[in-house]
Design a protein around this motif. Structure first.
Motif, PDB file in Angstrom:
ATOM      1  N   HIS A  15      69.499  44.331  34.877  1.00 47.10           N
ATOM      2  CA  HIS A  15      68.667  42.762  35.063  1.00 47.10           C
ATOM      3  C   HIS A  15      68.701  42.289  33.725  1.00 47.10           C
ATOM      4  O   HIS A  15      68.231  42.816  32.676  1.00 47.10           O
ATOM      5  N   ILE A  16      69.284  41.075  33.520  1.00 49.32           N
ATOM      6  CA  ILE A  16      69.196  40.159  32.428  1.00 49.32           C
ATOM      7  C   ILE A  16      68.687  38.746  32.771  1.00 49.32           C
ATOM      8  O   ILE A  16      68.831  38.391  33.845  1.00 49.32           O
ATOM      9  N   GLU A  17      68.336  38.100  31.688  1.00 45.83           N
ATOM     10  CA  GLU A  17      67.937  36.824  31.680  1.00 45.83           C
ATOM     11  C   GLU A  17      69.056  35.992  31.433  1.00 45.83           C
ATOM     12  O   GLU A  17      69.187  34.868  31.768  1.00 45.83           O
ATOM     13  N   THR A  18      69.799  36.243  30.368  1.00 47.94           N
ATOM     14  CA  THR A  18      70.740  35.106  29.644  1.00 47.94           C
ATOM     15  C   THR A  18      72.213  36.100  29.142  1.00 47.94           C
ATOM     16  O   THR A  18      71.901  37.470  29.368  1.00 47.94           O
ATOM     17  N   ALA A  19      72.961  35.357  29.112  1.00 51.79           N
ATOM     18  CA  ALA A  19      74.174  35.971  28.474  1.00 51.79           C
ATOM     19  C   ALA A  19      74.017  36.803  27.266  1.00 51.79           C
ATOM     20  O   ALA A  19      74.888  37.845  27.225  1.00 51.79           O
ATOM     21  N   GLU A  20      73.364  36.391  26.406  1.00 55.50           N
ATOM     22  CA  GLU A  20      73.410  37.237  25.450  1.00 55.50           C
ATOM     23  C   GLU A  20      72.766  38.474  25.282  1.00 55.50           C
ATOM     24  O   GLU A  20      72.945  39.500  24.505  1.00 55.50           O
ATOM     25  N   MET A  50      76.701  46.626  38.172  1.00 60.98           N
ATOM     26  CA  MET A  50      76.072  45.292  38.871  1.00 60.98           C
ATOM     27  C   MET A  50      75.220  44.679  37.896  1.00 60.98           C
ATOM     28  O   MET A  50      74.319  45.265  37.273  1.00 60.98           O
ATOM     29  N   ILE A  51      75.292  43.563  37.747  1.00 61.39           N
ATOM     30  CA  ILE A  51      74.699  42.735  36.796  1.00 61.39           C
ATOM     31  C   ILE A  51      73.669  41.529  37.669  1.00 61.39           C
ATOM     32  O   ILE A  51      74.328  41.001  38.560  1.00 61.39           O
ATOM     33  N   VAL A  52      72.653  41.867  37.531  1.00 62.83           N
ATOM     34  CA  VAL A  52      71.464  40.791  38.250  1.00 62.83           C
ATOM     35  C   VAL A  52      70.877  39.793  37.303  1.00 62.83           C
ATOM     36  O   VAL A  52      70.401  40.465  36.116  1.00 62.83           O
ATOM     37  N   ILE A  53      71.076  38.763  37.399  1.00 62.36           N
ATOM     38  CA  ILE A  53      70.575  37.774  36.327  1.00 62.36           C
ATOM     39  C   ILE A  53      69.386  37.009  37.025  1.00 62.36           C
ATOM     40  O   ILE A  53      69.282  36.397  38.111  1.00 62.36           O
ATOM     41  N   GLY A  54      68.388  36.597  36.101  1.00 58.13           N
ATOM     42  CA  GLY A  54      67.213  35.931  36.725  1.00 58.13           C
ATOM     43  C   GLY A  54      65.989  36.107  35.654  1.00 58.13           C
ATOM     44  O   GLY A  54      65.953  37.220  34.941  1.00 58.13           O
ATOM     45  N   GLY A  55      64.815  35.568  35.757  1.00 56.18           N
ATOM     46  CA  GLY A  55      63.729  35.567  35.007  1.00 56.18           C
ATOM     47  C   GLY A  55      62.954  37.012  35.191  1.00 56.18           C
ATOM     48  O   GLY A  55      63.118  37.395  36.289  1.00 56.18           O
ATOM     49  N   TYR A  56      62.476  37.675  34.167  1.00 57.98           N
ATOM     50  CA  TYR A  56      61.906  38.763  34.256  1.00 57.98           C
ATOM     51  C   TYR A  56      60.564  38.678  34.925  1.00 57.98           C
ATOM     52  O   TYR A  56      60.124  39.451  35.625  1.00 57.98           O
ATOM     53  N   ASN A  57      60.319  37.463  34.925  1.00 59.48           N
ATOM     54  CA  ASN A  57      58.912  37.307  35.871  1.00 59.48           C
ATOM     55  C   ASN A  57      58.940  36.792  37.349  1.00 59.48           C
ATOM     56  O   ASN A  57      58.391  36.245  38.104  1.00 59.48           O
ATOM     57  N   GLN A  78      63.436  40.677  40.551  1.00 55.81           N
ATOM     58  CA  GLN A  78      63.068  41.940  40.442  1.00 55.81           C
ATOM     59  C   GLN A  78      63.526  42.965  41.704  1.00 55.81           C
ATOM     60  O   GLN A  78      64.147  43.829  41.700  1.00 55.81           O
ATOM     61  N   ARG A  79      63.239  42.456  42.852  1.00 52.42           N
ATOM     62  CA  ARG A  79      63.552  42.986  43.926  1.00 52.42           C
ATOM     63  C   ARG A  79      65.149  43.152  44.284  1.00 52.42           C
ATOM     64  O   ARG A  79      65.495  44.269  44.797  1.00 52.42           O
ATOM     65  N   ILE A 105      83.266  45.122  38.726  1.00 51.35           N
ATOM     66  CA  ILE A 105      81.750  44.377  38.324  1.00 51.35           C
ATOM     67  C   ILE A 105      81.205  43.275  39.314  1.00 51.35           C
ATOM     68  O   ILE A 105      81.997  42.656  39.674  1.00 51.35           O
ATOM     69  N   GLY A 106      80.052  43.709  39.659  1.00 46.56           N
ATOM     70  CA  GLY A 106      79.308  42.598  40.555  1.00 46.56           C
ATOM     71  C   GLY A 106      78.491  41.967  39.931  1.00 46.56           C
ATOM     72  O   GLY A 106      77.681  42.353  39.006  1.00 46.56           O
ATOM     73  N   LEU A 107      78.390  40.569  40.378  1.00 47.86           N
ATOM     74  CA  LEU A 107      77.467  39.495  39.652  1.00 47.86           C
ATOM     75  C   LEU A 107      76.595  39.053  40.660  1.00 47.86           C
ATOM     76  O   LEU A 107      77.014  38.437  41.952  1.00 47.86           O
ATOM     77  N   THR A 108      75.141  39.103  40.750  1.00 46.34           N
ATOM     78  CA  THR A 108      74.205  38.266  41.665  1.00 46.34           C
ATOM     79  C   THR A 108      73.173  37.561  40.787  1.00 46.34           C
ATOM     80  O   THR A 108      72.940  37.921  39.466  1.00 46.34           O
ATOM     81  N   ALA A 109      72.562  36.816  41.209  1.00 49.96           N
ATOM     82  CA  ALA A 109      71.257  36.153  40.654  1.00 49.96           C
ATOM     83  C   ALA A 109      70.245  35.688  41.590  1.00 49.96           C
ATOM     84  O   ALA A 109      70.441  35.222  42.731  1.00 49.96           O
TER      85      ALA A 109
END
Ligand code: SF4
Length: 283
Positions: free
Chosen positions: A236-241, A209-216, A221-222, A254-258
């Motif tokens: 948990h990632i912020e950007t594709a890189e 599972m990939i979760v995209i969003g600001g670390y802040n 985070q939840r 693979i699951g993707l959410t944001a």
């Protein structure tokens, strides 16, 4: 490889509204335009706004003149007073659902209830709600913390808008046993509940599972924490890189959410990178 992308991934209504308000303001008031703190919890989206001329200042004292935009989490009472005193033009981008939570808090206070907020005590939304109440407001994040409080005669409870409903319910149940009178307003944002439900459903079906969003971003985070309960291979990632090819090795579903403050262009970039990495032979 099967990639399941959450339909609810990305900007919620309140964040999209705040971004639209800021972009419109950038056209209307190109000079001396500021947000008080980052407009939303996503550094890449904030960078985009800076390019449009929307500057970020952490304190009203640092805004000399012009226009200030209040962010979707709401504004502290003292900052509202200061902004008015300085005669700044105020554009309020507070999410209407956050406003509703503020209304409930004031209502309970005015009617003589002690107030308890279920949420993160350091989150700006919770701090803003507290700032309008001229009395001590307790904030708890879990059942353990709630058990240490009370007893009360009249207790009112609201939730931070991005809390999970189950946790809210458990904490309300604990407080019910410690008070004579209890009033509860469910201020949880429906968009958040739906996003969390959909995410859990996907996390149970996939093997990564990939979760995209600001670390802040608290809600991102939840989301990641909720995913980890069903799927230990959650990242948990912020950007594709930031996507590591080895995370995807041997993962066929693979699951993707944001989170609610993740722009669609970042979600698209992550999607493209996952497809590219799988195509180019990450096994
Ligand atoms: S998550 Fe809900 S309450 Fe928070 S900004 Fe978005 S719509 Fe508003």
């Amino acid at each position: 490889m099967k990639l399941i992308i959450a339909k609810s991934a990305g900007f919620c209504f309140g964040v999209k509204r705040a971004m639209d308000i800021a972009e419109e303001a950038a056209q209307k008031y190109p000079k001396d335009l500021y947000t008080l703190g980052p407009l939303i919890h996503n550094p890449q989206a904030v960078e985009l706004l800076v390019k449009l001329g929307v500057k970020v200042k952490d304190r009203i004292e640092n805004i000399p003149r012009g226009t200030v935009i209040f962010r979707s989490h709401g504004v502290f009472f003292k900052d509202l007073v200061k902004a008015k005193k300085k005669k700044l033009r105020i554009i309020d981008a507070t999410c209407p659902i956050v406003k509703r939570a503020q209304f409930y808090a004031n209502y309970l206070h005015r009617h003589g209830y002690d107030l308890l907020i279920v949420g993160d005590s350091e989150h700006p939304e919770v701090e803003a709600v507290r700032s309008y109440i001229q009395k001590k407001v307790d904030v708890v994040e879990d059942v353990g913390a709630a058990q240490k409080l009370g007893p009360w005669t009249k207790l009112g409870i609201i939730a931070q808008t991005t809390q999970t409903f189950n946790r809210f319910k458990e904490i309300v149940a604990v407080c019910l046993e410690k008070t004579k009178e209890l009033r509860v307003f469910n201020a949880i944002c429906h968009a958040t509940t739906l996003r969390q439900m959909e995410t859990v459903e996907i996390a149970r079906k996939v093997d990564c599972m990939i979760v995209i969003g600001g670390y802040n971003s608290g809600n991102t985070q939840r989301l990641a924490a909720i995913c980890r309960e069903s799927q230990p291979f959650t990242y948990h990632i912020e950007t594709a890189e930031e996507l590591h090819p080895e995370w995807l090795a041997k993962r066929e579903k693979i699951g993707l959410t944001a989170g609610a403050s993740t722009p669609s262009w970042i979600i698209k970039e992550v999607e493209q990178r996952i497809r590219y990495l799988k195509k180019s032979g990450v096994k």
